[in-house]
Design an enzyme around this catalytic site. Structure first.
Site, mmCIF file in Angstrom:
data_model
loop_
_atom_site.group_PDB
_atom_site.id
_atom_site.type_symbol
_atom_site.label_atom_id
_atom_site.label_comp_id
_atom_site.label_asym_id
_atom_site.label_seq_id
_atom_site.Cartn_x
_atom_site.Cartn_y
_atom_site.Cartn_z
ATOM 1 N N LYS A 212 0.945 -1.272 0.204
ATOM 2 C CA LYS A 212 -0.021 -0.142 -0.003
ATOM 3 C C LYS A 212 0.969 1.147 -0.083
ATOM 4 O O LYS A 212 1.539 1.585 0.958
ATOM 5 C CB LYS A 212 -0.739 0.021 1.074
ATOM 6 C CG LYS A 212 -1.852 1.006 0.938
ATOM 7 C CD LYS A 212 -2.523 1.791 2.354
ATOM 8 C CE LYS A 212 -1.740 2.870 2.595
ATOM 9 N NZ LYS A 212 -2.001 4.164 1.972
ATOM 10 N N GLU A 288 10.083 1.294 10.597
ATOM 11 C CA GLU A 288 10.977 2.444 10.304
ATOM 12 C C GLU A 288 10.247 3.732 10.532
ATOM 13 O O GLU A 288 9.325 4.026 9.584
ATOM 14 C CB GLU A 288 11.663 2.478 9.029
ATOM 15 C CG GLU A 288 12.241 0.920 8.315
ATOM 16 C CD GLU A 288 13.877 1.026 9.082
ATOM 17 O OE1 GLU A 288 14.156 2.040 9.749
ATOM 18 O OE2 GLU A 288 14.635 0.084 8.587
ATOM 19 N N CYS A 322 13.724 11.045 6.117
ATOM 20 C CA CYS A 322 13.595 10.434 7.534
ATOM 21 C C CYS A 322 14.763 10.886 8.473
ATOM 22 O O CYS A 322 14.810 11.005 9.596
ATOM 23 C CB CYS A 322 13.143 9.086 7.573
ATOM 24 S SG CYS A 322 14.176 8.077 6.348
ATOM 25 N N GLU A 419 9.587 16.311 15.439
ATOM 26 C CA GLU A 419 10.238 16.225 14.096
ATOM 27 C C GLU A 419 9.456 17.348 13.066
ATOM 28 O O GLU A 419 8.117 17.315 13.326
ATOM 29 C CB GLU A 419 10.084 14.917 13.596
ATOM 30 C CG GLU A 419 10.286 14.704 12.287
ATOM 31 C CD GLU A 419 10.011 12.894 11.751
ATOM 32 O OE1 GLU A 419 8.891 12.634 12.104
ATOM 33 O OE2 GLU A 419 10.820 12.477 10.907
HETATM 34 P P1 TAP Z 1 2.167 7.811 8.302
HETATM 35 O O1 TAP Z 1 1.052 8.933 8.384
HETATM 36 O O2 TAP Z 1 2.604 7.145 9.319
HETATM 37 O O3 TAP Z 1 1.920 7.072 6.855
HETATM 38 C C1 TAP Z 1 2.779 6.108 6.635
HETATM 39 C C2 TAP Z 1 1.979 4.956 5.848
HETATM 40 O O4 TAP Z 1 0.914 4.403 6.828
HETATM 41 C C3 TAP Z 1 0.693 5.627 4.846
HETATM 42 O O5 TAP Z 1 0.842 4.793 3.650
HETATM 43 C C4 TAP Z 1 -0.431 5.595 5.473
HETATM 44 O O6 TAP Z 1 -1.429 5.802 4.716
HETATM 45 C C5 TAP Z 1 -0.358 4.358 6.442
HETATM 46 N N1 TAP Z 1 -1.363 4.290 7.601
HETATM 47 C C6 TAP Z 1 -1.888 5.272 7.981
HETATM 48 N N2 TAP Z 1 -2.691 4.976 9.010
HETATM 49 C C7 TAP Z 1 -2.521 3.577 9.073
HETATM 50 C C8 TAP Z 1 -3.004 2.689 9.739
HETATM 51 N N3 TAP Z 1 -3.963 2.697 10.672
HETATM 52 N N4 TAP Z 1 -2.726 1.180 9.542
HETATM 53 C C9 TAP Z 1 -1.845 1.051 8.674
HETATM 54 N N5 TAP Z 1 -1.418 2.105 7.841
HETATM 55 C C10 TAP Z 1 -1.800 3.184 7.846
HETATM 56 O O7 TAP Z 1 3.591 8.704 7.727
HETATM 57 P P2 TAP Z 1 3.912 9.897 6.791
HETATM 58 O O8 TAP Z 1 2.987 11.043 7.065
HETATM 59 O O9 TAP Z 1 3.214 9.355 5.547
HETATM 60 O O10 TAP Z 1 5.361 9.684 6.504
HETATM 61 C C11 TAP Z 1 6.089 10.551 7.547
HETATM 62 C C12 TAP Z 1 6.665 9.893 8.902
HETATM 63 O O11 TAP Z 1 7.154 8.643 8.227
HETATM 64 C C13 TAP Z 1 7.895 10.705 9.417
HETATM 65 O O12 TAP Z 1 7.741 10.490 10.597
HETATM 66 C C14 TAP Z 1 8.904 10.090 8.982
HETATM 67 O O13 TAP Z 1 10.040 10.239 9.902
HETATM 68 C C15 TAP Z 1 8.586 8.649 8.743
HETATM 69 N N6 TAP Z 1 9.710 8.143 7.654
HETATM 70 C C16 TAP Z 1 10.691 7.265 8.375
HETATM 71 C C17 TAP Z 1 11.392 6.773 7.765
HETATM 72 C C18 TAP Z 1 12.326 5.666 7.800
HETATM 73 S S1 TAP Z 1 13.260 4.622 7.031
HETATM 74 N N7 TAP Z 1 12.716 5.506 9.416
HETATM 75 C C19 TAP Z 1 11.473 6.828 5.990
HETATM 76 C C20 TAP Z 1 10.432 7.776 5.752
HETATM 77 C C21 TAP Z 1 9.565 8.501 6.555
HETATM 78 P P3 TAP Z 1 -2.144 7.139 4.156
HETATM 79 O O14 TAP Z 1 -1.707 6.972 2.560
HETATM 80 O O15 TAP Z 1 -3.522 7.266 4.126
HETATM 81 O O16 TAP Z 1 -1.494 8.295 4.720
#
Ligand code: TAP
Length: 517
Positions: A212, A288, A322, A419
């Site tokens: 997804k 992650e 990240c 963050e």
């Molecule tokens: P999230 O809001 O956590 O979303 C990540 C993914 O999870 C999206 O595909 C999201 O879908 C999905 N998701 C949301 N609610 C869910 C649920 N209840 N059950 C399962 N999946 C669900 O994060 P984001 O805003 O996309 O990304 C930013 C964060 O990612 C930051 O905190 C960043 O640090 C972290 N990040 C970490 C890394 C590593 S390698 N550690 C790399 C990149 C980013 P939707 O499409 O609907 O939102």
């Protein structure tokens, strides 16, 4: 780029492989760009079970690019069924590990052949600067597929000298097996690269997958799915469902036939994912998550290099990174002059159309994220931060937020621990002679993804690297990740590694076989 609907075409791959879909065709970035805009289940591009759709937006213009199926729980279930069938009865499991490696290698080659299209799509959908997308978003994706293609026929068990059941003898060996159906859930900052970091290791290990992508950036995953057919990856091995996390992501984590979840995203959602994996069927999980990575600049550093690298550490990929250095600690004796140089450097980032070859800083990924950045600066200023440069949305078309520097961030400031995930540098100073104290402050965070240090003193750099609680520590560099090196966080930045040999462990189980003779 206006929307252009819908011509049915066949794109021919090698060996007579072909894939049929209704492409979106855009004339953009000096090319004719064709890509699927439906989800990919059991080797076919299909709509959602109830026909509902959503739009994906170009952040440089805030205009829609195309519409896509809004996946339902029924779609996830269908994708999982396809993945399960492919795992249990398909060609994928029967084929030799070496043949699996060949197909993954072929996939990497196809991605290379189509890298301009993939990078253009990433640019349109995620606001990635095209030149960076070619090198990093797509370039590193290709590298990671090649890297894991090579691992397929090198995944080995052991023979173990256990005690014999005398007078008989025993042979004990381990076999490393795939887990089964794996769910992968990824964020929007590096859409294709996050897919690739996880899926390459997952498929090299022999699993099948339902992925997804983030709802705001689904397009490169679908173009990738097209290429996977042409590479000879059998139907059902890769499935991509396009929908919301709360519905589709949640169903994947709760599904009784999914045996492992690989998740990259926020710490908050990571906790929900882990809970759901536990409650449903004790799924294996790797997370992650977020970061607030400290970067420490000592006065004896190569300051010219440190200025450039510190800016890169924060502003790379518009801060949607990240491992972005979330807190920069600067030694007091150089603080003022160093901040001045940082401001000069930050002002030099060419902001503009991400497809323009001279642009260094593109639009933020989507509107909700941009609004959070504006609020972030307001909160930091309320807590005493000084805005050295930037800090406001730019008044122009598109979701632009400039490289921003905030100084005077003391330890109680909101911005010392939260963050931003955007191009906002948060600067604190420290006493040159008190290394212990800056280390204590650098480690005083619930995150532990990455950290960095700049100094010319070799033994100081090693002592600091040893003391920093982070999964990745950079010394006199930053942002230098590699597909062969394991990557992943400590503490609430999650657990489990992407990339490197270690990543295979996330997608394998070990079976012990004991034979008596
Ligand atoms: P999230 O809001 O956590 O979303 C990540 C993914 O999870 C999206 O595909 C999201 O879908 C999905 N998701 C949301 N609610 C869910 C649920 N209840 N059950 C399962 N999946 C669900 O994060 P984001 O805003 O996309 O990304 C930013 C964060 O990612 C930051 O905190 C960043 O640090 C972290 N990040 C970490 C890394 C590593 S390698 N550690 C790399 C990149 C980013 P939707 O499409 O609907 O939102």
């Amino acid at each position: 780029g206006e929307n252009i609907d819908i011509v049915v075409r066949n794109l021919r791959g090698e060996g007579g492989l072909s894939v049929t879909y209704d492409p979106i065709v855009l004339n953009v970035n000096n090319m004719e760009l064709k890509f699927p805009h439906e989800q990919f289940i059991d080797g076919k591009f299909v709509g959602s079970s109830d026909g509902r759709t959503f739009q994906t937006i170009n952040p440089a213009t805030e205009k829609p690019i195309c519409s896509l199926p809004l996946a339902t729980v029924a779609d996830v279930d269908r994708a999982v069924r396809a993945a399960k069938k492919a795992f249990e009865r398909g060609e994928w499991r029967q084929m030799s590990a070496r043949e699996r490696g060949k197909r993954l290698y072929r996939l990497a080659e196809l991605m290379e052949e189509h890298k301009e299209e993939l990078a253009t799509l990433e640019s349109l959908d995620a606001g990635a600067v095209y030149t960076l997308a070619l090198k990093t978003h797509v370039g590193m994706s290709i590298d990671v597929w090649r890297y894991f293609a090579g691992w397929c026929d090198k995944i080995q068990g052991k023979t173990i000298p256990i005690s014999n059941a005398r007078p008989n003898k025993n042979l004990c060996l381990t076999v490393r097996e795939p887990i089964g159906v794996v769910g992968l859930i990824t964020p929007w900052n590096y859409p294709l690269m996050m897919l690739s970091w996880k899926m390459a290791a997952c498929l090299a290990a022999g699993n099948t997958v339902v992925h997804k992508p983030a709802q705001v950036t689904p397009l490169t995953a679908l173009k990738f799915a097209e290429l996977s057919v042409l590479a000879g990856i059998p139907p059902g091995v890769i499935n991509i469902v396009t929908g919301s996390g709360s519905l589709v992501g949640n169903r994947l984590t709760a599904h009784p036939d999914v045996r492992k979840i690989g998740f990259t995203g926020s710490t908050e959602i990571g906790a929900t994912v882990m809970e759901s994996c536990a409650k449903s069927n004790i799924k294996k999980v790797s997370l992650e998550l977020g970061g607030k990575s400290p970067l420490i600049i000592f006065a004896d550093a190569d300051l010219e290099k440190a200025v450039k690298q510190a800016c890169g550490a924060v502003f790379f990929n518009k801060g949607e990174n990240c491992i972005a250095a979330g807190r920069v600690f600067i030694a007091k004796s150089i603080h003022d002059s160093f901040v001045k140089k940082l401001v000069e450097e930050a002002k030099q980032y060419q902001i503009g159309d991400p497809l323009d070859r001279s642009t260094a800083h593109g639009p933020q990924n989507h509107l909700a994220h941009l609004n959070k950045l504006v609020e972030y600066v307001e909160n930091a200023v309320r807590d005493g931060a000084k805005v050295e440069v930037g800090g406001k949305r730019l008044e122009r078309e598109g979701l632009f937020f400039p490289p921003t520097i905030l100084s005077n961030i003391d330890d109680e400031n909101f911005a010392a621990s939260e963050e931003s995930f955007g191009p906002i540098m948060c600067i604190s100073s420290f006493d040159d002679d008190d290394v212990e104290d800056v280390l204590r402050r650098a480690n005083d965070t619930e995150f532990g993804l990455a950290a960095g240090v700049f100094t010319r003193d070799a033994s100081k750099s090693l002592r600091v690297a040893e003391a920093l609680h982070a999964g990745t520590v950079f010394v006199n560099t930053y942002q230098k990740t590699d597909v062969a090196a394991p990557f992943g966080g400590f503490k609430q930045s999650g657990f489990g590694k992407d990339m490197g040999e270690e990543a295979l462990n996330e997608y394998l189980v070990t079976k012990t076989i004991t034979i008596e003779y």
